[in-house]
Write a protein that holds these residues in place. Structure first.
Motif, PDB file in Angstrom:
ATOM      1  N   PRO A  12       0.843  -1.197   0.000  1.00 21.19           N
ATOM      2  CA  PRO A  12       0.000   0.000   0.000  1.00 21.19           C
ATOM      3  C   PRO A  12       0.880   1.249   0.000  1.00 21.19           C
ATOM      4  O   PRO A  12       2.072   1.183   0.304  1.00 21.19           O
ATOM      5  N   LYS A  13       0.326   2.374  -0.316  1.00 19.35           N
ATOM      6  CA  LYS A  13       1.052   3.643  -0.250  1.00 19.35           C
ATOM      7  C   LYS A  13       1.035   4.124   1.202  1.00 19.35           C
ATOM      8  O   LYS A  13       0.058   3.934   1.915  1.00 19.35           O
ATOM      9  N   SER A  14       2.129   4.742   1.646  1.00 14.83           N
ATOM     10  CA  SER A  14       2.185   5.236   3.016  1.00 14.83           C
ATOM     11  C   SER A  14       3.153   6.407   3.112  1.00 14.83           C
ATOM     12  O   SER A  14       3.932   6.656   2.203  1.00 14.83           O
ATOM     13  N   GLU A  15       3.105   7.101   4.251  1.00 15.89           N
ATOM     14  CA  GLU A  15       4.019   8.215   4.505  1.00 15.89           C
ATOM     15  C   GLU A  15       5.232   7.669   5.261  1.00 15.89           C
ATOM     16  O   GLU A  15       5.093   7.148   6.368  1.00 15.89           O
ATOM     17  N   PRO A  16       6.428   7.764   4.697  1.00 14.05           N
ATOM     18  CA  PRO A  16       7.601   7.159   5.321  1.00 14.05           C
ATOM     19  C   PRO A  16       8.198   7.992   6.455  1.00 14.05           C
ATOM     20  O   PRO A  16       8.069   9.209   6.493  1.00 14.05           O
ATOM     21  N   VAL A  17       8.822   7.295   7.398  1.00 16.61           N
ATOM     22  CA  VAL A  17       9.636   7.880   8.460  1.00 16.61           C
ATOM     23  C   VAL A  17      10.968   7.144   8.399  1.00 16.61           C
ATOM     24  O   VAL A  17      10.996   5.921   8.366  1.00 16.61           O
ATOM     25  N   LYS A  18      12.064   7.860   8.368  1.00 17.38           N
ATOM     26  CA  LYS A  18      13.377   7.226   8.194  1.00 17.38           C
ATOM     27  C   LYS A  18      13.858   6.591   9.503  1.00 17.38           C
ATOM     28  O   LYS A  18      13.796   7.186  10.564  1.00 17.38           O
ATOM     29  N   LEU A  19      14.349   5.350   9.374  1.00 15.53           N
ATOM     30  CA  LEU A  19      14.931   4.601  10.475  1.00 15.53           C
ATOM     31  C   LEU A  19      16.122   3.845   9.916  1.00 15.53           C
ATOM     32  O   LEU A  19      16.015   3.204   8.870  1.00 15.53           O
ATOM     33  N   THR A  20      17.252   3.913  10.584  1.00 20.75           N
ATOM     34  CA  THR A  20      18.449   3.225  10.114  1.00 20.75           C
ATOM     35  C   THR A  20      18.649   1.943  10.911  1.00 20.75           C
ATOM     36  O   THR A  20      18.588   1.963  12.138  1.00 20.75           O
ATOM     37  N   VAL A  21      18.879   0.832  10.200  1.00 19.18           N
ATOM     38  CA  VAL A  21      19.152  -0.452  10.850  1.00 19.18           C
ATOM     39  C   VAL A  21      20.398  -1.071  10.220  1.00 19.18           C
ATOM     40  O   VAL A  21      20.745  -0.769   9.079  1.00 19.18           O
ATOM     41  N   ILE A  22      21.043  -1.941  10.969  1.00 17.43           N
ATOM     42  CA  ILE A  22      22.209  -2.653  10.474  1.00 17.43           C
ATOM     43  C   ILE A  22      21.838  -4.127  10.377  1.00 17.43           C
ATOM     44  O   ILE A  22      21.334  -4.705  11.338  1.00 17.43           O
ATOM     45  N   LEU A  23      22.062  -4.715   9.197  1.00 12.52           N
ATOM     46  CA  LEU A  23      21.729  -6.111   8.942  1.00 12.52           C
ATOM     47  C   LEU A  23      22.988  -6.889   8.610  1.00 12.52           C
ATOM     48  O   LEU A  23      23.964  -6.318   8.123  1.00 12.52           O
ATOM     49  N   SER A  24      22.923  -8.176   8.816  1.00 11.57           N
ATOM     50  CA  SER A  24      24.034  -9.019   8.372  1.00 11.57           C
ATOM     51  C   SER A  24      24.007  -9.074   6.846  1.00 11.57           C
ATOM     52  O   SER A  24      22.965  -8.866   6.220  1.00 11.57           O
ATOM     53  N   TYR A  42       4.208  -9.823  -8.243  1.00 13.81           N
ATOM     54  CA  TYR A  42       3.229  -8.737  -8.342  1.00 13.81           C
ATOM     55  C   TYR A  42       3.470  -7.782  -9.502  1.00 13.81           C
ATOM     56  O   TYR A  42       2.708  -6.833  -9.693  1.00 13.81           O
ATOM     57  N   GLY A  43       4.532  -8.011 -10.279  1.00 14.18           N
ATOM     58  CA  GLY A  43       4.765  -7.221 -11.475  1.00 14.18           C
ATOM     59  C   GLY A  43       5.178  -5.788 -11.227  1.00 14.18           C
ATOM     60  O   GLY A  43       5.059  -4.944 -12.111  1.00 14.18           O
ATOM     61  N   GLU A  44       5.663  -5.480 -10.029  1.00 10.32           N
ATOM     62  CA  GLU A  44       6.111  -4.118  -9.716  1.00 10.32           C
ATOM     63  C   GLU A  44       7.468  -4.210  -9.026  1.00 10.32           C
ATOM     64  O   GLU A  44       7.597  -4.851  -7.984  1.00 10.32           O
ATOM     65  N   ARG A  45       8.458  -3.584  -9.619  1.00  7.41           N
ATOM     66  CA  ARG A  45       9.814  -3.622  -9.061  1.00  7.41           C
ATOM     67  C   ARG A  45       9.831  -2.961  -7.686  1.00  7.41           C
ATOM     68  O   ARG A  45       9.272  -1.879  -7.489  1.00  7.41           O
ATOM     69  N   VAL A  46      10.467  -3.633  -6.734  1.00  9.53           N
ATOM     70  CA  VAL A  46      10.562  -3.124  -5.365  1.00  9.53           C
ATOM     71  C   VAL A  46      11.889  -3.596  -4.784  1.00  9.53           C
ATOM     72  O   VAL A  46      12.375  -4.676  -5.120  1.00  9.53           O
ATOM     73  N   ASP A  47      12.511  -2.762  -3.940  1.00 14.35           N
ATOM     74  CA  ASP A  47      13.774  -3.173  -3.333  1.00 14.35           C
ATOM     75  C   ASP A  47      13.553  -3.585  -1.876  1.00 14.35           C
ATOM     76  O   ASP A  47      12.489  -3.368  -1.300  1.00 14.35           O
ATOM     77  N   ALA A  48      14.588  -4.181  -1.287  1.00  9.49           N
ATOM     78  CA  ALA A  48      14.492  -4.685   0.080  1.00  9.49           C
ATOM     79  C   ALA A  48      14.177  -3.565   1.073  1.00  9.49           C
ATOM     80  O   ALA A  48      13.408  -3.761   2.011  1.00  9.49           O
ATOM     81  N   VAL A  49      14.748  -2.392   0.860  1.00 11.50           N
ATOM     82  CA  VAL A  49      14.513  -1.262   1.766  1.00 11.50           C
ATOM     83  C   VAL A  49      13.023  -0.924   1.836  1.00 11.50           C
ATOM     84  O   VAL A  49      12.484  -0.625   2.903  1.00 11.50           O
ATOM     85  N   THR A  50      12.340  -1.014   0.725  1.00 14.49           N
ATOM     86  CA  THR A  50      10.908  -0.729   0.676  1.00 14.49           C
ATOM     87  C   THR A  50      10.104  -1.819   1.369  1.00 14.49           C
ATOM     88  O   THR A  50       9.089  -1.539   2.011  1.00 14.49           O
ATOM     89  N   LEU A  51      10.548  -3.061   1.263  1.00 12.79           N
ATOM     90  CA  LEU A  51       9.804  -4.186   1.839  1.00 12.79           C
ATOM     91  C   LEU A  51       9.903  -4.283   3.358  1.00 12.79           C
ATOM     92  O   LEU A  51       8.951  -4.715   4.016  1.00 12.79           O
TER      93      LEU A  51
END
Length: 77
Positions: A12-24, A42-51
């Motif tokens: 869905p569309k939403s208003e983002p708030v930035k949060l920084t995390v560290i992953l392996s 779903y036929g729409e390009r999306v990156d991990a940061v968005t998911l």
């Protein structure tokens, strides 16, 4: 479109708030693979940061212990 069933549906569309995390590096690679499968499904390009926010939201919504704790706080128990 793929016929795979993913727990995370279309985003869905939403208003983002930035949060920084560290992953392996391994988790980042896994998230990238999930993002590729999500895009294929779903036929729409999306990156991990968005998911990630949607994955966290879905995880917390399904966590019985968290839901129970939240409900208790709302009722004042």
């Amino acid at each position: 479109m793929s016929t795979a069933k993913l727990r995370l549906g279309p985003l869905p569309k939403s208003e983002p708030v930035k949060l920084t995390v560290i992953l392996s590096a391994e988790l980042k690679t896994t998230l990238d693979r999930y993002a590729a499968l999500h895009a294929q499904t779903y036929g729409e390009r999306v990156d991990a940061v968005t998911l990630v926010p949607y994955m966290l939201e879905a995880f917390m919504a399904r966590d019985r212990g968290f839901r129970g704790s939240t409900a208790k706080r709302r009722t004042g128990s």
